[in-house]
Design a protein around this motif. Sequence first.
Motif, mmCIF file in Angstrom:
data_model
loop_
_atom_site.group_PDB
_atom_site.id
_atom_site.type_symbol
_atom_site.label_atom_id
_atom_site.label_comp_id
_atom_site.label_asym_id
_atom_site.label_seq_id
_atom_site.Cartn_x
_atom_site.Cartn_y
_atom_site.Cartn_z
ATOM 1 N N ASP A 37 31.965 37.361 44.427
ATOM 2 C CA ASP A 37 31.786 35.987 43.965
ATOM 3 C C ASP A 37 30.620 35.876 42.979
ATOM 4 N N ASN A 38 29.983 37.005 42.653
ATOM 5 C CA ASN A 38 28.941 36.993 41.635
ATOM 6 C C ASN A 38 29.182 38.041 40.556
ATOM 7 N N TRP A 39 29.761 39.169 40.941
ATOM 8 C CA TRP A 39 30.010 40.267 40.007
ATOM 9 C C TRP A 39 31.519 40.393 39.772
ATOM 10 N N ARG A 40 31.939 40.382 38.547
ATOM 11 C CA ARG A 40 33.372 40.362 38.249
ATOM 12 C C ARG A 40 34.053 41.684 38.598
ATOM 13 N N TYR A 41 35.325 41.565 38.864
ATOM 14 C CA TYR A 41 36.194 42.701 39.165
ATOM 15 C C TYR A 41 35.614 43.602 40.257
ATOM 16 N N GLY A 42 35.206 42.967 41.349
ATOM 17 C CA GLY A 42 34.694 43.718 42.485
ATOM 18 C C GLY A 42 33.406 44.467 42.201
ATOM 19 N N ALA A 43 32.673 44.036 41.174
ATOM 20 C CA ALA A 43 31.369 44.599 40.789
ATOM 21 C C ALA A 43 31.461 45.986 40.157
ATOM 22 N N LYS A 44 32.672 46.457 39.864
ATOM 23 C CA LYS A 44 32.782 47.797 39.284
ATOM 24 C C LYS A 44 32.072 47.911 37.920
ATOM 25 N N PRO A 45 32.227 46.951 36.992
ATOM 26 C CA PRO A 45 31.467 47.056 35.738
ATOM 27 C C PRO A 45 29.959 46.980 35.970
ATOM 28 N N ALA A 46 29.532 46.124 36.882
ATOM 29 C CA ALA A 46 28.101 46.008 37.170
ATOM 30 C C ALA A 46 27.567 47.287 37.795
ATOM 31 N N GLN A 47 28.349 47.902 38.661
ATOM 32 C CA GLN A 47 27.896 49.143 39.291
ATOM 33 C C GLN A 47 27.633 50.219 38.238
ATOM 34 N N ALA A 48 28.462 50.292 37.232
ATOM 35 C CA ALA A 48 28.252 51.265 36.159
ATOM 36 C C ALA A 48 26.931 50.994 35.435
ATOM 37 N N ALA A 49 26.615 49.719 35.211
ATOM 38 C CA ALA A 49 25.356 49.371 34.552
ATOM 39 C C ALA A 49 24.162 49.704 35.431
ATOM 40 N N PHE A 50 24.273 49.441 36.734
ATOM 41 C CA PHE A 50 23.183 49.768 37.662
ATOM 42 C C PHE A 50 22.948 51.282 37.693
ATOM 43 N N VAL A 51 24.027 52.053 37.668
ATOM 44 C CA VAL A 51 23.890 53.512 37.656
ATOM 45 C C VAL A 51 23.115 53.955 36.410
ATOM 46 N N ALA A 52 23.428 53.386 35.264
ATOM 47 C CA ALA A 52 22.749 53.753 34.019
ATOM 48 C C ALA A 52 21.255 53.422 34.091
#
Length: 366
Positions: A37-52
């Motif tokens: 409800d905060n990160w789109r598409y189950g947070a998968k794009p955000a997770q990639a950014a956090f990893v970087a």
Amino acid sequence: MNDNPTATSTPAALGFSMPAEFAPHDACWMLWPQRPDNWRYGAKPAQAAFVAVAEAIAESETVFVGVNDDQYENARHQLPAHIRVVELSSNDAWMRDVGPTFLTHPDGRLAMVDWEFNAWGGLNGGLYFPWDKDRRIRTKIAEMLGIERFITPLVLEGGAIHVDGEGTLITTEECLLNPNRNPNLGKADLERLLGDFLGISKVIWIPRGCYQDETDGHVDNLCCFVAPGEVALTWTDDTSDPQHAISREALEILENASDARGRTLRVHKLPQPGPLHIADSEASGVDRLSSSRPRQPGDRMAGSYVNFYIGNAVVVMPKLDPAHDDAAKAILEGLFPGRRIVAIDAREILLGGGNIHCITQQQPRA
């Protein structure tokens, strides 16, 4: 643990203080994004950014990433082996605000301040409910590190303050004086408590944070210390943009202020990206729940290049706008000649309501 410090047992009275972010670190703490409800598409794009972001910081300091149990295997798979993944349940991924503020002592001890957290306003404008897991994070980190924890009833988030490590703190009236934080405390009360718990002696008050900042104007999105006596400030020359008046007001206050050691501040302007807005496709990927802030198409985001992390050997900055990314990076290269500037595509983090500084919390070298 120091559950009820008296006037003679406050962190400051005991010799503790909060170092500047540009001082040496032992580690950096982060959390793993997952809430749909905060990160789109189950947070998968955000997770990639956090990893970087984690990879860039880990070049020169240990990085801990706290993860809920149901995402542990996924996070461990995505993060490099040298980044430490620990089970640390949270409601969302904003370690700057839900994590501890670390203190150091001249004798080498490390401690922390355990602020009260109410999700940026509680039931009066807060961003999500519940926040019970977030409130336990500081206790758990204190247990993991075996350090003293100073508990205070003061509602405060780490992104609401910035210090120079030499007695000066910058904050905003919009946030700290907001009635949804500490309605019974005035400036004098807050200055006393900030002095007691952080070892500072001078507070510089900026009226407002960045335009449309949903944290009620956190200072770390508007301006920050880059060195003793030097501050970076988000800036736009566009007089029709509401941010212009906010930044101009802040500039006037900063240039006419002195720090705890009597120095006049030197202010460095960082160009504002955008303005940036949420696209239809970006908003449509977020689940709509009544317990969290909605992400609507066309909403303006509080994008800022000031929202960077100062690591031991790197400065990790957000890439947000091709028209301004290079100029912002060049300015930061001039401000941090001893550190490599790493630009991370951070729009996915901004879509969640913050940026690189918001998702990180430095653990100073004790």
